[in-house]
Design a protein around this motif. Sequence first.
Motif, mmCIF file in Angstrom:
data_model
loop_
_atom_site.group_PDB
_atom_site.id
_atom_site.type_symbol
_atom_site.label_atom_id
_atom_site.label_comp_id
_atom_site.label_asym_id
_atom_site.label_seq_id
_atom_site.Cartn_x
_atom_site.Cartn_y
_atom_site.Cartn_z
ATOM 1 N N GLU A 125 -3.396 2.709 -4.359
ATOM 2 C CA GLU A 125 -3.508 3.183 -2.831
ATOM 3 C C GLU A 125 -1.817 3.435 -2.554
ATOM 4 N N PHE A 126 -1.568 4.704 -1.953
ATOM 5 C CA PHE A 126 -0.224 4.923 -1.303
ATOM 6 C C PHE A 126 -0.194 4.658 -0.072
ATOM 7 N N ALA A 127 0.849 3.927 0.565
ATOM 8 C CA ALA A 127 0.825 3.786 1.899
ATOM 9 C C ALA A 127 1.855 4.801 2.435
ATOM 10 N N GLU A 128 1.847 5.402 3.670
ATOM 11 C CA GLU A 128 2.634 6.126 4.340
ATOM 12 C C GLU A 128 3.943 5.519 4.754
ATOM 13 N N THR A 129 3.702 4.168 4.996
ATOM 14 C CA THR A 129 5.163 3.556 5.722
ATOM 15 C C THR A 129 5.363 2.273 5.009
ATOM 16 N N PRO A 130 6.721 1.657 5.032
ATOM 17 C CA PRO A 130 6.925 0.757 4.154
ATOM 18 C C PRO A 130 6.342 -0.786 4.699
ATOM 19 N N THR A 131 5.789 -0.531 5.601
ATOM 20 C CA THR A 131 5.329 -2.172 6.209
ATOM 21 C C THR A 131 3.907 -2.058 6.319
ATOM 22 N N VAL A 132 3.290 -3.367 5.945
ATOM 23 C CA VAL A 132 1.826 -3.394 5.869
ATOM 24 C C VAL A 132 1.658 -4.829 6.338
ATOM 25 N N THR A 170 7.393 -5.789 4.420
ATOM 26 C CA THR A 170 8.061 -4.683 4.446
ATOM 27 C C THR A 170 8.688 -4.666 3.330
ATOM 28 N N TYR A 171 8.620 -3.257 2.593
ATOM 29 C CA TYR A 171 9.389 -3.091 1.253
ATOM 30 C C TYR A 171 10.765 -2.535 1.806
ATOM 31 N N ILE A 172 12.002 -3.305 1.547
ATOM 32 C CA ILE A 172 13.448 -2.927 1.947
ATOM 33 C C ILE A 172 13.799 -1.741 0.706
ATOM 34 N N GLY A 173 13.470 -2.129 -0.505
ATOM 35 C CA GLY A 173 13.855 -1.478 -1.571
ATOM 36 C C GLY A 173 14.308 -2.280 -2.578
ATOM 37 N N HIS A 174 14.570 -1.975 -3.840
ATOM 38 C CA HIS A 174 14.736 -2.493 -5.131
ATOM 39 C C HIS A 174 13.823 -3.540 -5.403
ATOM 40 N N PRO A 191 6.400 2.887 0.234
ATOM 41 C CA PRO A 191 7.592 3.825 0.032
ATOM 42 C C PRO A 191 8.791 2.826 -0.338
ATOM 43 N N GLY A 192 9.585 3.033 -1.210
ATOM 44 C CA GLY A 192 10.833 2.337 -1.650
ATOM 45 C C GLY A 192 11.400 3.036 -2.885
ATOM 46 N N ARG A 193 12.371 2.194 -3.580
ATOM 47 C CA ARG A 193 12.736 2.276 -4.897
ATOM 48 C C ARG A 193 12.756 1.076 -5.673
#
Length: 297
Positions: free
Chosen positions: A271-278, A87-91, A295-297
Amino acid sequence: MPATPARRATPVRSLVRFAAFVAVLILGWILPIAAMRPAVGQPAAPAAPAAPERLDTCPGLVSRTSPRIVPAAVVPAALAPDQARVTYIGHSTFLIESPRQVRVATDYNDYVKPPVVPDIATMNRAHSTHYTLSPDPGIRFVLHGWRDDGKPAGHDISYQDVHVRSVATNIRDWAGGTARHGNSIFVIEVGTLCIAHLGHLHHTLTPQQVSEIGRVDVVLVPVDGSYTLDLEGMIEVIAALKAPLMIPMHFFSRYTLDRFLERVKSDYEIEFAETPTVVLSKTTLPAKPKFLVLPGR
């Protein structure tokens, strides 16, 4: 004059009616009470537990408002033995979860934090958004990617079904020079996967560092092109590691992300995912090297 039979019967009828009335009253009082008593041979039902004084002390609550209804589809499913949840939390922070629910948070800091306390937290010291000096006391292993004496961090730990090790790299110091071994690339082995988090990488990798990292399946790549390594240098690092899947991080804005993707789109699928978890496993890795944007930053 003698009383007629009809008049002699009147007191009797009145008495009968009065007795019936009293019986109805008595039954109406006794029956409800009897209904509330437990049946013979059955223990009385236990009293309902008292409501807790504070709802926010319950595990999992993130606010003091009423508990939210969470659809069943949102609850993470159990992982197979060969899987990992990322899961991408950010940064530069990811939460990586193992089949036995061990949680690893990368570049753990005070600003961008996962919603749960991890078992293992890795850190790098380039900026305060990549480490903290006051980690949550519930974290079992706090792994600094540097040492104060300038030697390589040299982490190599195993916990349940997760293995984490570090490969030291150099970093630019605040005076413009080089701090040897000031950053670490953390390699996280979970499920059947090897995931490499490049941290705040400032230079291309030497053959020795590539050898120490070894074969990796997933690389978490800083793509800002300025604070870390420039775009051409980062592309060189990606090519040297030869991982089938790359996930961008540390890009601050969509402009910075698009600038990097524009540079690599001729050589890699995107590929762009719709949710931050894979959820990943060896069997789901792409046949051709690919960037998966969460998705994130």
